[in-house]
Design a protein around this motif. Structure first.
Motif, PDB file in Angstrom:
ATOM      1  N   UNK A  14       1.150  -1.169   0.134  1.00  0.00           N
ATOM      2  CA  UNK A  14      -0.315  -0.143   0.179  1.00  0.00           C
ATOM      3  C   UNK A  14       0.852   1.482   0.313  1.00  0.00           C
ATOM      4  N   UNK A  15      -0.363   2.185  -0.820  1.00  0.00           N
ATOM      5  CA  UNK A  15       0.873   3.397  -0.599  1.00  0.00           C
ATOM      6  C   UNK A  15      -0.123   5.041  -0.755  1.00  0.00           C
ATOM      7  N   UNK A  16      -0.155   5.806  -0.303  1.00  0.00           N
ATOM      8  CA  UNK A  16      -0.183   7.358  -0.169  1.00  0.00           C
ATOM      9  C   UNK A  16      -0.268   7.889  -1.295  1.00  0.00           C
ATOM     10  N   UNK A  17      -0.992   8.022  -2.450  1.00  0.00           N
ATOM     11  CA  UNK A  17      -0.936   8.390  -4.245  1.00  0.00           C
ATOM     12  C   UNK A  17      -1.767   9.640  -3.674  1.00  0.00           C
ATOM     13  N   UNK A  18      -1.315  10.693  -4.350  1.00  0.00           N
ATOM     14  CA  UNK A  18      -1.552  12.061  -4.246  1.00  0.00           C
ATOM     15  C   UNK A  18      -1.631  12.220  -6.231  1.00  0.00           C
ATOM     16  N   UNK A  19      -1.007  11.497  -7.127  1.00  0.00           N
ATOM     17  CA  UNK A  19      -1.130  12.075  -8.248  1.00  0.00           C
ATOM     18  C   UNK A  19      -0.530  10.768  -9.022  1.00  0.00           C
ATOM     19  N   UNK A  20      -0.992  10.602 -10.325  1.00  0.00           N
ATOM     20  CA  UNK A  20      -1.077   9.184 -11.170  1.00  0.00           C
ATOM     21  C   UNK A  20      -0.856  10.190 -12.598  1.00  0.00           C
ATOM     22  N   UNK A  21       0.147   9.530 -13.331  1.00  0.00           N
ATOM     23  CA  UNK A  21      -0.206   9.545 -14.740  1.00  0.00           C
ATOM     24  C   UNK A  21       0.459   8.053 -15.525  1.00  0.00           C
ATOM     25  N   UNK A  22       0.568   9.191 -16.849  1.00  0.00           N
ATOM     26  CA  UNK A  22       1.438   7.686 -17.432  1.00  0.00           C
ATOM     27  C   UNK A  22       2.857   6.993 -17.419  1.00  0.00           C
ATOM     28  N   UNK A  23       3.938   8.336 -16.524  1.00  0.00           N
ATOM     29  CA  UNK A  23       5.093   8.322 -17.133  1.00  0.00           C
ATOM     30  C   UNK A  23       5.600   8.484 -15.121  1.00  0.00           C
ATOM     31  N   UNK A  24       4.498   8.498 -14.091  1.00  0.00           N
ATOM     32  CA  UNK A  24       5.187   8.750 -12.934  1.00  0.00           C
ATOM     33  C   UNK A  24       4.304   8.919 -12.263  1.00  0.00           C
ATOM     34  N   UNK A  25       4.378   8.685 -10.875  1.00  0.00           N
ATOM     35  CA  UNK A  25       3.101   9.338  -9.505  1.00  0.00           C
ATOM     36  C   UNK A  25       4.016   9.792  -8.656  1.00  0.00           C
ATOM     37  N   UNK A  26       2.728  10.981  -7.569  1.00  0.00           N
ATOM     38  CA  UNK A  26       3.823  11.152  -6.739  1.00  0.00           C
ATOM     39  C   UNK A  26       2.972  10.044  -5.225  1.00  0.00           C
ATOM     40  N   UNK A  27       4.103   9.974  -4.398  1.00  0.00           N
ATOM     41  CA  UNK A  27       2.761   9.409  -2.960  1.00  0.00           C
ATOM     42  C   UNK A  27       4.226  10.065  -2.172  1.00  0.00           C
ATOM     43  N   UNK A  28       3.323  10.097  -0.904  1.00  0.00           N
ATOM     44  CA  UNK A  28       3.605  10.437   0.699  1.00  0.00           C
ATOM     45  C   UNK A  28       4.438   9.026   0.925  1.00  0.00           C
ATOM     46  N   UNK A  29       5.775   9.868   1.362  1.00  0.00           N
ATOM     47  CA  UNK A  29       6.682   9.551   1.792  1.00  0.00           C
ATOM     48  C   UNK A  29       6.111   8.398   3.881  1.00  0.00           C
ATOM     49  N   UNK A  30       6.741   8.019   4.662  1.00  0.00           N
ATOM     50  CA  UNK A  30       5.822   7.043   5.460  1.00  0.00           C
ATOM     51  C   UNK A  30       6.845   7.889   6.475  1.00  0.00           C
ATOM     52  N   UNK A  31       8.528   8.069   6.646  1.00  0.00           N
ATOM     53  CA  UNK A  31       9.101   9.294   7.755  1.00  0.00           C
ATOM     54  C   UNK A  31       9.289  10.564   7.241  1.00  0.00           C
ATOM     55  N   UNK A  32       8.097  11.615   6.828  1.00  0.00           N
ATOM     56  CA  UNK A  32       7.852  12.846   6.446  1.00  0.00           C
ATOM     57  C   UNK A  32       9.279  14.096   7.323  1.00  0.00           C
ATOM     58  N   UNK A  33       9.617  14.946   6.919  1.00  0.00           N
ATOM     59  CA  UNK A  33      10.148  15.969   7.265  1.00  0.00           C
ATOM     60  C   UNK A  33       9.141  16.827   7.884  1.00  0.00           C
ATOM     61  N   UNK A  34       8.642  16.903   7.069  1.00  0.00           N
ATOM     62  CA  UNK A  34       6.965  17.704   7.627  1.00  0.00           C
ATOM     63  C   UNK A  34       6.016  17.335   7.136  1.00  0.00           C
ATOM     64  N   UNK A  35       4.889  17.489   7.486  1.00  0.00           N
ATOM     65  CA  UNK A  35       3.722  17.288   7.258  1.00  0.00           C
ATOM     66  C   UNK A  35       3.549  17.877   5.408  1.00  0.00           C
ATOM     67  N   UNK A  36       3.040  16.595   4.421  1.00  0.00           N
ATOM     68  CA  UNK A  36       2.625  16.882   2.654  1.00  0.00           C
ATOM     69  C   UNK A  36       3.830  16.970   2.415  1.00  0.00           C
ATOM     70  N   UNK A  37       5.241  16.522   3.009  1.00  0.00           N
ATOM     71  CA  UNK A  37       6.221  15.650   2.638  1.00  0.00           C
ATOM     72  C   UNK A  37       5.876  14.589   1.789  1.00  0.00           C
TER      73      UNK A  37
END
Length: 141
Positions: A14-37
């Motif tokens: 499992x992962x927390x995705x915020x963006x998905x397209x044909x080239x890449x994804x954007x997901x949360x890190x489980x060890x953020x430096x700050x909220x929203x990382x």
């Protein structure tokens, strides 16, 4: 063997995705430096960013900029920080971090975050991405 990021992209982990397209994804890190990382990760597993096709690298940077603008809105920060490290996982990934101060660039400040905190931050980021006109790429929670 597939990297942990490839396994998350495939849905094997499992992962927390915020963006998905044909080239890449954007997901949360489980060890953020700050909220929203978050991390911008190419779907293609390439260990070093210098080995990426130029068009893929440019796409990652474009998405990182879009996400950074959304972070500024969602988390009320003036700046965001972009870092490409890649020593822990041999799969290129671009960290995009809401930067309230220079401490946001220090990974020594990263700590494991509760799942609820990560989910709340990703919901804020998804909302900001939708507001900025990128709904077609926003991943469902």
């Amino acid at each position: 063997m597939a990297s942990i990021f490839t396994k998350i992209i495939r849905g094997e982990i499992p992962g927390q995705f915020v963006w998905k397209d044909a080239v890449c994804v954007v997901m949360a890190t489980i060890e953020p430096v700050r909220p929203g990382h978050v991390m911008v990760i190419p779907r293609e597993e390439v260990a070093k960013y210098t080995d990426l096709a130029p068009a893929v690298f440019a796409h990652l940077m474009n998405v990182a900029q879009i996400v950074g603008r959304a972070q500024e809105e969602a988390f009320g920060v003036e700046r965001t920080i972009v870092q490409i490290l890649g020593f822990d996982v041999p799969h290129t990934h671009v960290h995009v971090i809401p930067g309230a101060d220079s401490g946001a660039a220090k990974f020594d400040n990263a700590t494991a975050a509760p799942a609820e905190e990560i989910a709340e931050a990703m919901a804020k980021l998804r909302t900001a991405l939708i507001r900025s006109g990128h709904a077609e790429f926003v991943a469902e929670a």
